[in-house]
Design a protein around this motif. Structure first.
Motif, PDB file in Angstrom:
ATOM      1  N   ILE A 109       0.819  -1.208  -0.196  1.00  0.00           N
ATOM      2  CA  ILE A 109       0.123   0.035  -0.145  1.00  0.00           C
ATOM      3  C   ILE A 109       0.880   1.292  -0.080  1.00  0.00           C
ATOM      4  O   ILE A 109       0.459   2.323  -0.124  1.00  0.00           O
ATOM      5  CB  ILE A 109      -1.092  -0.021   1.164  1.00  0.00           C
ATOM      6  CG1 ILE A 109      -0.248   0.258   2.358  1.00  0.00           C
ATOM      7  CG2 ILE A 109      -1.954  -1.322   1.214  1.00  0.00           C
ATOM      8  CD1 ILE A 109      -1.162   0.282   3.770  1.00  0.00           C
ATOM      9  N   LEU A 110       2.028   1.217  -0.042  1.00  0.00           N
ATOM     10  CA  LEU A 110       3.108   2.537   0.205  1.00  0.00           C
ATOM     11  C   LEU A 110       4.230   2.228  -0.653  1.00  0.00           C
ATOM     12  O   LEU A 110       4.434   3.099  -1.170  1.00  0.00           O
ATOM     13  CB  LEU A 110       3.512   2.411   1.888  1.00  0.00           C
ATOM     14  CG  LEU A 110       4.416   3.535   2.101  1.00  0.00           C
ATOM     15  CD1 LEU A 110       3.798   4.987   2.158  1.00  0.00           C
ATOM     16  CD2 LEU A 110       5.047   3.395   3.714  1.00  0.00           C
ATOM     17  N   PHE A 111       4.437   1.210  -1.060  1.00  0.00           N
ATOM     18  CA  PHE A 111       5.779   0.972  -1.882  1.00  0.00           C
ATOM     19  C   PHE A 111       5.618   1.668  -3.313  1.00  0.00           C
ATOM     20  O   PHE A 111       6.570   2.102  -3.886  1.00  0.00           O
ATOM     21  CB  PHE A 111       6.202  -0.647  -2.131  1.00  0.00           C
ATOM     22  CG  PHE A 111       7.281  -0.567  -2.769  1.00  0.00           C
ATOM     23  CD1 PHE A 111       8.632  -0.462  -2.164  1.00  0.00           C
ATOM     24  CD2 PHE A 111       7.518  -1.140  -4.253  1.00  0.00           C
ATOM     25  CE1 PHE A 111       9.950  -0.478  -2.819  1.00  0.00           C
ATOM     26  CE2 PHE A 111       8.813  -1.229  -4.669  1.00  0.00           C
ATOM     27  CZ  PHE A 111       9.938  -0.885  -4.108  1.00  0.00           C
ATOM     28  N   PRO A 112       4.336   1.570  -3.853  1.00  0.00           N
ATOM     29  CA  PRO A 112       4.351   2.319  -5.229  1.00  0.00           C
ATOM     30  C   PRO A 112       4.497   3.910  -5.212  1.00  0.00           C
ATOM     31  O   PRO A 112       4.854   4.134  -6.158  1.00  0.00           O
ATOM     32  CB  PRO A 112       2.612   2.142  -5.421  1.00  0.00           C
ATOM     33  CG  PRO A 112       2.315   0.880  -4.696  1.00  0.00           C
ATOM     34  CD  PRO A 112       3.199   0.787  -3.284  1.00  0.00           C
ATOM     35  N   LEU A 113       4.647   4.253  -4.217  1.00  0.00           N
ATOM     36  CA  LEU A 113       4.943   5.820  -3.931  1.00  0.00           C
ATOM     37  C   LEU A 113       6.272   6.021  -4.269  1.00  0.00           C
ATOM     38  O   LEU A 113       6.778   6.893  -5.002  1.00  0.00           O
ATOM     39  CB  LEU A 113       4.678   6.287  -2.351  1.00  0.00           C
ATOM     40  CG  LEU A 113       3.182   6.526  -2.100  1.00  0.00           C
ATOM     41  CD1 LEU A 113       3.214   6.895  -0.711  1.00  0.00           C
ATOM     42  CD2 LEU A 113       2.652   7.870  -2.837  1.00  0.00           C
ATOM     43  N   THR A 114       7.125   4.859  -4.097  1.00  0.00           N
ATOM     44  CA  THR A 114       8.760   5.038  -4.426  1.00  0.00           C
ATOM     45  C   THR A 114       8.750   5.058  -5.965  1.00  0.00           C
ATOM     46  O   THR A 114       9.602   5.827  -6.646  1.00  0.00           O
ATOM     47  CB  THR A 114       9.400   3.608  -3.949  1.00  0.00           C
ATOM     48  OG1 THR A 114       9.087   2.511  -4.519  1.00  0.00           O
ATOM     49  CG2 THR A 114       9.425   3.750  -2.376  1.00  0.00           C
ATOM     50  N   TYR A 115       7.853   4.360  -6.598  1.00  0.00           N
ATOM     51  CA  TYR A 115       7.944   4.664  -8.175  1.00  0.00           C
ATOM     52  C   TYR A 115       7.419   5.847  -8.665  1.00  0.00           C
ATOM     53  O   TYR A 115       7.865   6.238  -9.907  1.00  0.00           O
ATOM     54  CB  TYR A 115       6.988   3.484  -8.557  1.00  0.00           C
ATOM     55  CG  TYR A 115       7.524   2.186  -8.659  1.00  0.00           C
ATOM     56  CD1 TYR A 115       8.283   1.582 -10.163  1.00  0.00           C
ATOM     57  CD2 TYR A 115       7.954   1.483  -7.622  1.00  0.00           C
ATOM     58  CE1 TYR A 115       8.728   0.434 -10.197  1.00  0.00           C
ATOM     59  CE2 TYR A 115       8.822  -0.077  -7.769  1.00  0.00           C
ATOM     60  CZ  TYR A 115       9.255  -0.304  -8.720  1.00  0.00           C
ATOM     61  OH  TYR A 115       9.806  -1.318  -9.051  1.00  0.00           O
ATOM     62  N   ILE A 116       6.470   6.611  -8.031  1.00  0.00           N
ATOM     63  CA  ILE A 116       6.015   7.654  -8.299  1.00  0.00           C
ATOM     64  C   ILE A 116       7.227   8.898  -8.034  1.00  0.00           C
ATOM     65  O   ILE A 116       7.564   9.671  -9.046  1.00  0.00           O
ATOM     66  CB  ILE A 116       4.702   8.022  -7.668  1.00  0.00           C
ATOM     67  CG1 ILE A 116       3.657   7.148  -7.611  1.00  0.00           C
ATOM     68  CG2 ILE A 116       4.246   9.644  -7.887  1.00  0.00           C
ATOM     69  CD1 ILE A 116       2.372   7.699  -6.964  1.00  0.00           C
ATOM     70  N   PHE A 117       7.771   8.839  -6.989  1.00  0.00           N
ATOM     71  CA  PHE A 117       9.097   9.883  -6.741  1.00  0.00           C
ATOM     72  C   PHE A 117      10.231   9.190  -7.827  1.00  0.00           C
ATOM     73  O   PHE A 117      10.766  10.191  -8.152  1.00  0.00           O
ATOM     74  CB  PHE A 117       9.576   9.290  -5.328  1.00  0.00           C
ATOM     75  CG  PHE A 117       8.668  10.232  -4.344  1.00  0.00           C
ATOM     76  CD1 PHE A 117       8.458  11.438  -4.255  1.00  0.00           C
ATOM     77  CD2 PHE A 117       8.093   9.330  -3.405  1.00  0.00           C
ATOM     78  CE1 PHE A 117       7.386  12.093  -3.422  1.00  0.00           C
ATOM     79  CE2 PHE A 117       7.482  10.042  -2.254  1.00  0.00           C
ATOM     80  CZ  PHE A 117       7.005  11.430  -2.417  1.00  0.00           C
TER      81      PHE A 117
END
Length: 225
Positions: A38-46
């Protein structure tokens, strides 16, 4: 590069937190996944923002910074875990259950992270050149489709093969992957807004026309270029 250190710090923070909460396995509706999903996809956005604005060379530095931060975090969790507990402290087992680093999980996480992030950055940088900077959504989603596939398969296979049944292993891979891609697609408007804002503030829009994409060939000077 006023915003670069801030974006890098956010990237590394999300990465460390996601690796910490990955110990929990969740079953939500049709999805079966670890807590990091639920959180790790944010690293791909960054990662998309970093590569799109600053280029692959600087993104490569950030990926390795995140890797070293994860290694350090894992070592500290392990070191604190093996220290003798005080006689009146009854939470040693709870600490080890949550933060005790299982070598197999740590190795799986680090390998999957490096593979997924570098594939994501490489594809986005190449697609930016091919599309001449147009159609940002094709790059953010297209790079994530491949990068998350590499990340998800590597992590689940390395971490859980032989631990959970094969059919559940495949279900976990599919659940993780579908959830992450859906997250990226839904976040596209945010990514567009963030990329546009950072480009405007930084007055930077880098194209990796002459970049050496070897993930192991970099220097601190890349951050200053």
């Amino acid at each position: 590069m006023r915003l670069f250190p801030i974006i890098m710090a956010l990237f590394v923070t999300v990465l460390l937190v996601s690796n910490t909460v990955a110990v929990k396995i969740t079953h939500l509706g049709p999805f079966y996944f670890d807590g990091a999903t639920i959180l790790f996809p944010l690293t791909y956005i960054f990662g998309d923002i970093l590569t799109e604005v600053y280029g692959y060379k600087r993104s490569r530095i950030v990926v390795w910074t995140g890797f070293l931060a994860c290694v350090f975090m894992s070592l500290m969790y392990w070191l604190v875990g093996i220290l003798p507990a005080a006689n009146d402290w009854q939470q040693q087992e709870a600490y080890l259950a949550i933060l005790g680093q299982i070598p197999r999980i740590v190795i799986a996480s680090l390998i999957a992270y490096l593979g997924g992030e570098f594939v994501n950055a490489f594809i986005l940088a190449k697609m930016k050149i091919a599309t001449k900077g147009r159609y940002l959504w094709t790059r953010t989603i297209g790079s994530t489709i491949v990068g998350q596939a590499v990340d998800t398969v590597l992590f689940v296979v390395i971490a859980f093969t032989g631990i959970i049944p094969a059919n559940l292993l495949m279900y976990m891979i599919v659940s993780n992957y579908v959830f992450k891609i859906a997250f990226e697609a839904l976040a596209t408007p945010f990514t567009y807004a963030a990329v546009g804002l950072v480009k405007k503030i930084e007055d930077v829009d880098y194209y990796d026309s002459d970049t050496d994409f070897n993930p192991f060939r970099f220097s601190i000077k890349d951050m200053m270029a």
